[in-house]
Structure formats: structure tokens, C-alpha cells
Design a protein around this motif. Structure first.
Motif, PDB file in Angstrom:
ATOM      1  N   ASN A  81      -1.701  -1.114  -3.229  1.00 14.71           N
ATOM      2  CA  ASN A  81      -0.696  -0.393  -3.616  1.00 14.71           C
ATOM      3  C   ASN A  81       0.638  -1.040  -3.824  1.00 14.71           C
ATOM      4  O   ASN A  81       1.317  -0.800  -4.756  1.00 14.71           O
ATOM      5  CB  ASN A  81      -0.445   0.523  -2.351  1.00 14.71           C
ATOM      6  N   TYR A  88       6.338   1.733  -2.493  1.00  8.50           N
ATOM      7  CA  TYR A  88       5.273   1.649  -1.744  1.00  8.50           C
ATOM      8  C   TYR A  88       5.344   1.913  -0.098  1.00  8.50           C
ATOM      9  O   TYR A  88       4.552   2.663   0.169  1.00  8.50           O
ATOM     10  CB  TYR A  88       5.070  -0.160  -1.506  1.00  8.50           C
ATOM     11  N   ARG A 113       2.656   4.888   1.454  1.00  8.39           N
ATOM     12  CA  ARG A 113       1.939   4.373   2.471  1.00  8.39           C
ATOM     13  C   ARG A 113       2.301   4.599   3.915  1.00  8.39           C
ATOM     14  O   ARG A 113       1.389   4.806   4.742  1.00  8.39           O
ATOM     15  CB  ARG A 113       1.882   2.826   2.408  1.00  8.39           C
TER      16      ARG A 113
END
Length: 496
Positions: free
Chosen positions: A309, A333, A337
Motif C-alpha cells: 500500500n 496510506y 492501513r
């Protein structure tokens, strides 16, 4: 400036981060404080979604990373949840890799390190990062008394991350309550198949065959329901082969012919995740960002997906074309995440409750859950999708297509495996229309490829990490161009 990115930590997650960044043409250096690669393997499980990521990275000789790891492991078409006896089937998922690969982490690390070395990016072992400072333009990293300048710093340096601490990032969570055993052993009388034994009276033991022997883990009832202080005291006490032998006999009535051990340790269910995954020019991945009970190898695999990612978004930021959507917007990100880490913590804590409640109530919970897995296909598919990574979904705005936010299904584009067409610096627009209506949307950051027709899909924008950014049921060229332009920071001129 020594490199655009410095990765701190030469474990598998740090190495994959470096490999992905390098594949995008980003200069990168990797510092590892240990003198050489680890000989031990905390994790042995590589899930299907990780194999898909490895399939997207080209290595030397026309091979891909997945081609290098598959011969080193053992393929198993089913996986467990909380060591329950009814296993989760992986064959129903649309993936080229409908199986778990049991491969020692040390072997995975060696594959990645050799790949990087062949690409001119050697891991710099024996180089400990002790501090850093950052400003609006750069990060100055102190490595063994030397100052290294970089544009960005990635902390892949484990649960006790120096990068996280120096960056001032919090690491809240729950105290551990259990201290089990885990190790790689040689058995003279192993079970015929992978084995999970659980008794609320004597404890649990699981035995998994690996390419080099057996991975063994479990605990006794007295190893659960502890205080954090008691867990740390047990964790700090070395586990020996003879102690393990006696433990196995108490739990299972046999030591399975335990001959020797190459690595023994104690596992805990401490569950923490960073309260930020980015601080200025500093990022966290893997165990530096989240720790939890090692159930189903999810920690390593989620770490690999952190790397996937982050890498393409950071490469886009460095190359100067990243839209705010992926820098500090809803697809950044941290935005994508951190919720995954939160859900991972919930998932593994739930498994811990099922695995370590050594009471009649715990036995009833296990019996009910395993019966539900057998009788409720939806539940079984949901659990399998999460553990495998194949149904981990990123949030999408508005009315979502069923494919939006999910890993792309196994597709052929221009007659080739979709995974082989992915590039860190480019999106792939899969055109399912019969007459190739979307060819004109090719741009410097977007490859348009023809895909075999699929019900309910006219187009799908695939991100460099293999996730579907957006899919369309109809070929609305104007809307497709607008959305693709937002992701690729490109303005299309489409006739209305």
C-alpha cells in the motif's frame, strides 16, 4: 542526498518495501542493526494475497518473486481460524493462488535480500539507526555515527521500533494475558496430518509440517489469564527442549518423539497498534505499526500489505504526480492501513479468546464457533476472506460497485495475467467493453488493457497494489475519465 528513501529494518516487510520502491525507480537504502540475516522464522505462513503481491514483482531471469518462494514451501488449500477443527476453504476465491504457503520466514527473507542485491540494493547489515531529525524537505538519519540524508524514512524495525519512538508516535493497546510456546522441532512420531489438539483441562498444541521439519505451538491452562507482568517474566525465561517435552506430555500424553529443536520461543497476545502511521516524512510498516497474537501468520502478511500500500503512493509522491487523494486524503496510506490494523487487533483478540479460555465455557465457545463455520457458509467465507487477505476491503465513497476497494479478481488482460501487468508507477484500466471503448484513456500514468467480458463490469481501475480503485457496470466514458483523472492526477478531454 544519499537515497530518496531509507528503510530501517532488514526483515521481510522492510525488504519488500525496498523491492517495491526500487521497482518504481526510487533510490533506496536498507539498514539492519543485526550482523546478518536471521536464521530463525517467527512466521511460516504466506497467505494468498501476499502471493499475489509477490507475483507483481519482477526478478531476474524472467521470474517473479512468487516463482522464487513457491518451490521453497508447502501449499495447503485450507487454513484455520483460532485452531478450530473445521478449516476454512480457499478454493472458492478468484485468485491464482488459492492456498496457504508454509514457508519459513528466514527463507522468504533470503529470497528478498538476494533479489535486492541482484538489483544493486544490498542490505546494509550491522548498521543500527539510533536517531533522526526531520524538516519540511528531508530526514537526517544517524546510522552508527554517520549522518545519512534522505527524503523519507520507513520504519520496519519491529515491535520495539526505534523509528516509532523517535518520531513520538504512540503505541497504545492491551496488555498480554497469555504466554504460550512456539518453535521449530524435529519429531520422530509426528501426526500424519497437520494437527490441532485443544482441551480445557490440559491445554492446546498444534503441529504444522514445514519444509524443514515441524512448527509447534500451544499453551497450558496455567499459561493463560496472567497479568502483563507475569507474561513478561515468562517470556524472558528461555524455553528449553526438555521443558517443552514435559509440556507436550502433560497436554497431549506424548512428546511426538521430540528429538531436537532449532528454535524455541514464547508467544503472547499483546495487542497494540500505532496511533499514527505517518509523522511528517516518516512512515511505519509491519510490526513497527502493529503487534498481536501470531494467529494464522496474519502479522507478517498484513505487514506485506502495508508495504504494498505504501510503496506506490510514496513513489508517486517522490515523482511529483501524487494527487492529494493518496497523500493525505481518504486513500492515503494512514487512512487505509490504520483501520486494517484496528480490525487485525480485534480479529486476533477474538481468536485469543477462543484459543486460551481453558474452561468449560471456553470449550462451549469453541464447539459453537466451529459448528457455525461448518453450517454457515457466509461466516466461513468471511473469516477465510479476512485471514487470506482476499476480502480485506478499503473504504469507498458513495455507491460502491461490488469490486470497489477489494483486491482485483484473477483476470486476463490482453491475454496476460493481470498481476504481471501491474507496475508501481502506473494504474491499469481494465476495459471489458467488446469494442475497446476506453483505449483513449491511456496516459503517462494509466495503461489501458482489454479484459475478457465479465457480467456487471464494463471497466475497472486497478491500482498499482492490485486493489480495485473503482469499477463501473456501464461504459460511462465521461465518468470513467473523471475518476481515473482524479486518481492519476491527469486531466482528460472527453467529448460529451
Amino acid at each position: 542526498m544519499n537515497a530518496d528513501v531509507v528503510v530501517v529494518g532488514g526483515g521481510p516487510v522492510g525488504l519488500l518495501t525496498a523491492a517495491l520502491l526500487h521497482s518504481a525507480g526510487i533510490p533506496v537504502r536498507v539498514f539492519e542493526r543485526d550482523a546478518g540475516p536471521s536464521e530463525y522464522s517467527k512466521a511460516i505462513t504466506m497467505q494468498p494475497r501476499t502471493l499475489e503481491t509477490f507475483a507483481s514483482v519482477r526478478s531476474d531471469g524472467g521470474k517473479r518473486l512468487v516463482d522464487l518462494v513457491l518451490p521453497l514451501g508447502r501449499q495447503v488449500p485450507r487454513t484455520h481460524f483460532a485452531t478450530l477443527p473445521n478449516l476454512l476453504e480457499l478454493g472458492a476465491f478468484e485468485t491464482a493462488y488459492p492456498f496457504v504457503l508454509f514457508i519459513p520466514q528466514a527463507d522468504t527473507e533470503r529470497v528478498l535480500a538476494r533479489h535486492l542485491a541482484a538489483q544493486g540494493v544490498p542490505v546494509e547489515y550491522g548498521r543500527e539507526v539510533t536517531s533522526f531529525t526531520q524538516d519540511a524537505e528531508r530526514v537526517l538519519v544517524t546510522v552508527g555515527g554517520e549522518t545519512v540524508e534522505t527524503r523519507y524514512l520507513v520504519g520496519a524495525d519491529g515491535a520495539h521500533s526505534t523509528v516509532r519512538k523517535v518520531a513520538g508516535i504512540g503505541f497504545p493497546g492491551t496488555e498480554p494475558t497469555s504466554a504460550g510456546f512456539v518453535g521449530d522441532v524435529e519429531l520422530a512420531a509426528p501426526p500424519e496430518h497437520d494437527f490441532h489438539l485443544w482441551s480445557h483441562e490440559t491445554g492446546s498444541v498444534s503441529i504444522i509440517r514445514t519444509p524443514s521439519g515441524h512448527r509447534l505451538f500451544g499453551m497450558e491452562p496455567g499459561d493463560a489469564g496472567l497479568t502483563g507482568q507475569e507474561v513478561r517474566a515468562r517470556r524472558d525465561r528461555p524455553l528449553g527442549t526438555e521443558e517443552l517435552r514435559a509440556t507436550l506430555i502433560r497436554i497431549a500424553g506424548t512428546d511426538f518423539g521430540l528429538r531436537s529443536s532449532s528454535w524455541l520461543s514464547r508467544s503472547t497476545d499483546s495487542t497494540r497498534y500505532a496511533d499514527r502511521f505517518r509523522a511528517g516524512r516518516v512512515f511505519l510498516v509491519g510490526d513497527a505499526a502493529h503487534v498481536h497474537l501470531p494467529a494464522g501468520g496474519q502479522g507478517l502478511n498484513v505487514g506485506f500489505q502495508d508495504a504494498a500500500n505504501l510503496s506506490w503512493k510514496l513513489a508517486a509522491e517522490i515523482d511529483g504526480w501524487a494527487p492529494s487523494l493518496i497523500v493525505d486524503g481518504p486513500a492515503s496510506y494512514p487512512a487505509e492501513r490504520l483501520p486494517i490494523a484496528e480490525k487485525l487487533g480485534e480479529n486476533t483478540l477474538a481468536q485469543s479468546a477462543i484459543m486460551t479460555t481453558f474452561t468449560p465455557a471456553g470449550a462451549a465457545l469453541r464447539a459453537m464457533t466451529t459448528e457455525l463455520i461448518a453450517k454457515a457458509p457466509g461466516l466461513s467465507a468471511e473469516l477465510a476472506g479476512w485471514v487470506s487477505g482476499l476480502k480485506v476491503r478499503y473504504a469507498v465513497a458513495g455507491d460502491a460497485h461490488p469490486l470497489d476497494g477489494l483486491p482485483a479478481p484473477a483476470l486476463l488482460v490482453d491475454g496476460e495475467n493481470l498481476l504481471h501487468r501491474l507496475e508501481i508507477g502506473r494504474y491499469l484500466l481494465a476495459d471489458f467493453t467488446p469494442d475497446g471503448q476506453l483505449a483513449a484513456l491511456a496516459s503517462p500514468r494509466v495503461t489501458v488493457a482489454r479484459a475478457e467480458r465479465r457480467p456487471g463490469v464494463a471497466a475497472a481501475l486497478i491500482r498499482p497494489d492490485g486493489y480495485v480503485a473503482r469499477a463501473w457496470p456501464e461504459p460511462d466514458v465521461a465518468d470513467i475519465a473523471k475518476t481515473v483523472g482524479q486518481w492519476a492526477n491527469h486531466r482528460y478531454r472527453v467529448a460529451s
